[in-house]
Enzyme design. Structure first.
Site, PDB file in Angstrom:
ATOM      1  N   GLU A   1      -1.588  -6.543   8.475  1.00  0.00           N
ATOM      2  CA  GLU A   1      -2.501  -6.941   9.548  1.00  0.00           C
ATOM      3  C   GLU A   1      -2.384  -8.426   9.871  1.00  0.00           C
ATOM      4  O   GLU A   1      -2.666  -8.851  10.982  1.00  0.00           O
ATOM      5  CB  GLU A   1      -3.950  -6.619   9.146  1.00  0.00           C
ATOM      6  CG  GLU A   1      -4.532  -5.507   9.977  1.00  0.00           C
ATOM      7  CD  GLU A   1      -5.979  -5.182   9.622  1.00  0.00           C
ATOM      8  OE1 GLU A   1      -6.340  -4.027   9.830  1.00  0.00           O
ATOM      9  OE2 GLU A   1      -6.733  -6.051   9.156  1.00  0.00           O
TER      10      GLU A   1
ATOM     11  N   HIS B   1      12.673   7.934  -8.739  1.00  0.00           N
ATOM     12  CA  HIS B   1      13.174   9.305  -8.641  1.00  0.00           C
ATOM     13  C   HIS B   1      12.986   9.875  -7.239  1.00  0.00           C
ATOM     14  O   HIS B   1      13.149  11.068  -7.025  1.00  0.00           O
ATOM     15  CB  HIS B   1      12.489  10.178  -9.695  1.00  0.00           C
ATOM     16  CG  HIS B   1      12.773   9.704 -11.080  1.00  0.00           C
ATOM     17  ND1 HIS B   1      13.711  10.275 -11.900  1.00  0.00           N
ATOM     18  CD2 HIS B   1      12.271   8.648 -11.781  1.00  0.00           C
ATOM     19  CE1 HIS B   1      13.769   9.618 -13.048  1.00  0.00           C
ATOM     20  NE2 HIS B   1      12.894   8.618 -12.997  1.00  0.00           N
TER      21      HIS B   1
ATOM     22  N   LYS C   1      -8.350   2.717  18.702  1.00  0.00           N
ATOM     23  CA  LYS C   1      -9.792   2.969  18.841  1.00  0.00           C
ATOM     24  C   LYS C   1     -10.128   3.260  20.303  1.00  0.00           C
ATOM     25  O   LYS C   1     -10.881   4.180  20.602  1.00  0.00           O
ATOM     26  CB  LYS C   1     -10.602   1.759  18.363  1.00  0.00           C
ATOM     27  CG  LYS C   1     -10.533   1.515  16.877  1.00  0.00           C
ATOM     28  CD  LYS C   1     -11.468   0.388  16.495  1.00  0.00           C
ATOM     29  CE  LYS C   1     -11.194  -0.097  15.084  1.00  0.00           C
ATOM     30  NZ  LYS C   1     -11.849  -1.347  14.768  1.00  0.00           N
TER      31      LYS C   1
HETATM   32  O1  PA5 Z   1      -9.072  -6.204   8.678  1.00  0.00           O
HETATM   33  C1  PA5 Z   1      -9.827  -5.696   9.471  1.00  0.00           C
HETATM   34  O2  PA5 Z   1     -10.575  -6.383  10.176  1.00  0.00           O
HETATM   35  C2  PA5 Z   1      -9.974  -4.212   9.601  1.00  0.00           C
HETATM   36  O3  PA5 Z   1      -8.999  -3.470   8.995  1.00  0.00           O
HETATM   37  C3  PA5 Z   1     -11.313  -3.870   9.027  1.00  0.00           C
HETATM   38  O4  PA5 Z   1     -11.315  -4.241   7.672  1.00  0.00           O
HETATM   39  C4  PA5 Z   1     -11.667  -2.421   9.152  1.00  0.00           C
HETATM   40  O5  PA5 Z   1     -11.441  -1.981  10.446  1.00  0.00           O
HETATM   41  C5  PA5 Z   1     -13.143  -2.226   8.797  1.00  0.00           C
HETATM   42  O6  PA5 Z   1     -13.924  -2.961   9.645  1.00  0.00           O
HETATM   43  P1  PA5 Z   1     -15.480  -3.098   9.467  1.00  0.00           P
HETATM   44  O7  PA5 Z   1     -15.747  -3.775   8.193  1.00  0.00           O
HETATM   45  O8  PA5 Z   1     -15.928  -3.907  10.646  1.00  0.00           O
HETATM   46  O9  PA5 Z   1     -16.068  -1.699   9.490  1.00  0.00           O
END
Ligand code: PA5
Length: 439
Positions: free
Chosen positions: A281, A302, A416
């Protein structure tokens, strides 16, 4: 000092020490950008000095809440996804007995699997349980669905008042649906600081609370992270986060586009999942970024071993090497020796594992796969804390070397939008009409 170490001398001739050192200036600049909050995404640098700013009173408060939940519940469901899930899961799995018949913390909201949710509801049927619902935005669909299910179920079981005593929300100080619900219902809450992004939030109550409920020492975890914060704040040859960031960028520029995080200890499986989110990310944007993936060795030797040894030469390995296992198992001698194993009788299983690691490293380096090695003295809270902070700090440096903003995640929104359009969420009418024409 007894702490994690990094070794980058087995790079298969792909890059020279001089080619790595060429990143010194940009890495030094990156460290100052983080320290002085002058780089892109500087609104999200709250993680950088989090370990040194957590107070004993905050840790005690989290431990008290954890004890309260633990004493009053057979099991606690931690609801969250991504950064609101992976850190706690990684630490709890690393520290837990894999064959314990019951775990104090189970996780939900990290998928939309109907079977998973149904099985978990069934598992909780005869149990008293609590819920820690974790969402920074407070609006993420996966945990929202799970929370609705488990909350409804809990309230039916215990009544609203008793259920409320067993629900803790970890969310934004003022924004989001979860904050509104928590304030309305009077649940105990913890705040996720605005300036700490999801994937950097394991050392906030997001991670610390479920880890404490599972019975682990969050003070030692934070202390480990704090020690690493101190040793990686300044640029220099002994800053292992800097060395890691420079080495992986040098490899990336030499055509090694895929980094495989390797462990030889199944306790670290989920640690790699946490690491994948952190690096994926943070760096996968603007058409750039090392693709982070992971394997469990020797299991995956393996399955993936062939590819790694002889497939396309675009990979490098970063190995998490645990120096001491907690337990001792010695291979017995057998008088018939039909399996031919007497040549290793009397040796510890860990010694065989170490030779598997060494043999694999030599084979993979011979096969053109550069090898970075991170040694971890043993798997405990302190060293996990060090490792977490090490990777976070290196991720920030590495992202700045790559000239991207390591602290945003604009690409996460695309799926989303489509999902909401397909589900006909109010407010998405136009997108719904558009997407329906495409299917
Ligand atoms: O790194 C990020 O921002 C995302 O992967 C969030 O961790 C994930 O979408 C969860 O988000 P939230 O804590 O707002 O529910």
């Amino acid at each position: 000092m007894n702490s994690i170490k990094l070794e980058n001398k087995n790079l298969a001739g792909v890059v020279t020490p001089e080619q790595i050192s060429a990143y010194d200036k940009v890495a030094t600049d990156a460290i100052y950008q983080i320290e002085n909050a002058t780089g892109e995404g500087s609104d999200f640098l709250g993680w950088a000095h989090l370990p040194s700013s957590i107070t004993d009173a905050e840790i005690e408060d989290i431990n008290n809440t954890a004890k309260n939940l633990s004493d009053n519940c057979d099991v606690v469901v931690a609801v969250g996804i991504g950064g609101s899930f992976l850190g706690a899961k990684a630490v709890n799995e690393a520290l837990s007995d894999a064959f314990a018949t019951s775990h104090k913390v189970v996780f939900a909201g990290q998928n939309i699997g109907e079977d998973y949710l149904s099985q978990l509801l069934n598992f909780l049927k005869d149990k008293t349980y609590g819920i820690i619902v974790i969402s920074k935005s407070g609006t993420t669909t996966e945990p929202a669905i799970a929370f609705r299910l488990f909350r409804e179920n809990l309230e039916k079981k215990l009544g609203k008042a008793e259920a409320s005593k067993r629900i803790v929300a970890v969310t934004d100080a003022s924004k989001g649906a979860l904050r509104k619900m928590a304030d309305t219902e009077g649940w105990k809450t913890y705040i996720i600081p605005d300036n700490v992004g999801g994937r950097f939030s394991v050392l906030t109550p997001v991670g610390l609370l479920p880890i404490a409920v599972a019975g682990f020492d969050i003070k030692a975890l934070v202390e480990g992270a704090r020690a690493m914060e101190m040793t990686t704040m300044k640029p220099g040859a002994d800053n292992i986060a800097q060395t890691y960031a420079m080495t992986r960028n040098a490899l990336y520029n030499a055509g090694k586009k895929i980094e495989i995080l390797v462990n030889y200890n199944p306790r670290l499986h989920y640690f790699a999942e946490w690491w994948k989110q952190l690096y994926g990310e943070s760096e996968g944007k603007d058409g750039k970024g090392i693709f982070p993936t992971a394997v469990d060795f020797s299991t995956d030797l393996h399955s993936m071993g062939q590819w790694i040894q002889e497939g396309e030469r675009t990979i490098f390995e970063t190995v998490l090497s645990v120096e001491c296992s907690d337990n001792t198992v010695v291979i017995p001698s057998d008088k018939d020796n039909l399996d031919g194993l007497n040549y290793i009788a009397g040796k510890r299983v860990d010694e065989v594992n170490k030779m598997a690691e060494l043999g694999t490293r030599i084979a993979h380096v011979d096969g053109g796969v550069p090898n970075i090695r991170i040694t971890i003295p043993s798997i405990n809270e302190k060293h996990l804390g060090e490792l977490i902070y090490f990777f976070e700090r290196a991720c920030g440096i590495s992202g700045y070397i790559l000239c991207i903003n390591p602290f945003n995640q604009p690409g996460v929104e695309a799926y989303k939008r489509n999902m909401f359009a397909l589900l006909e969420k109010p407010g998405y009418e136009q997108q719904t009409a558009e997407i329906k024409k495409r299917i």
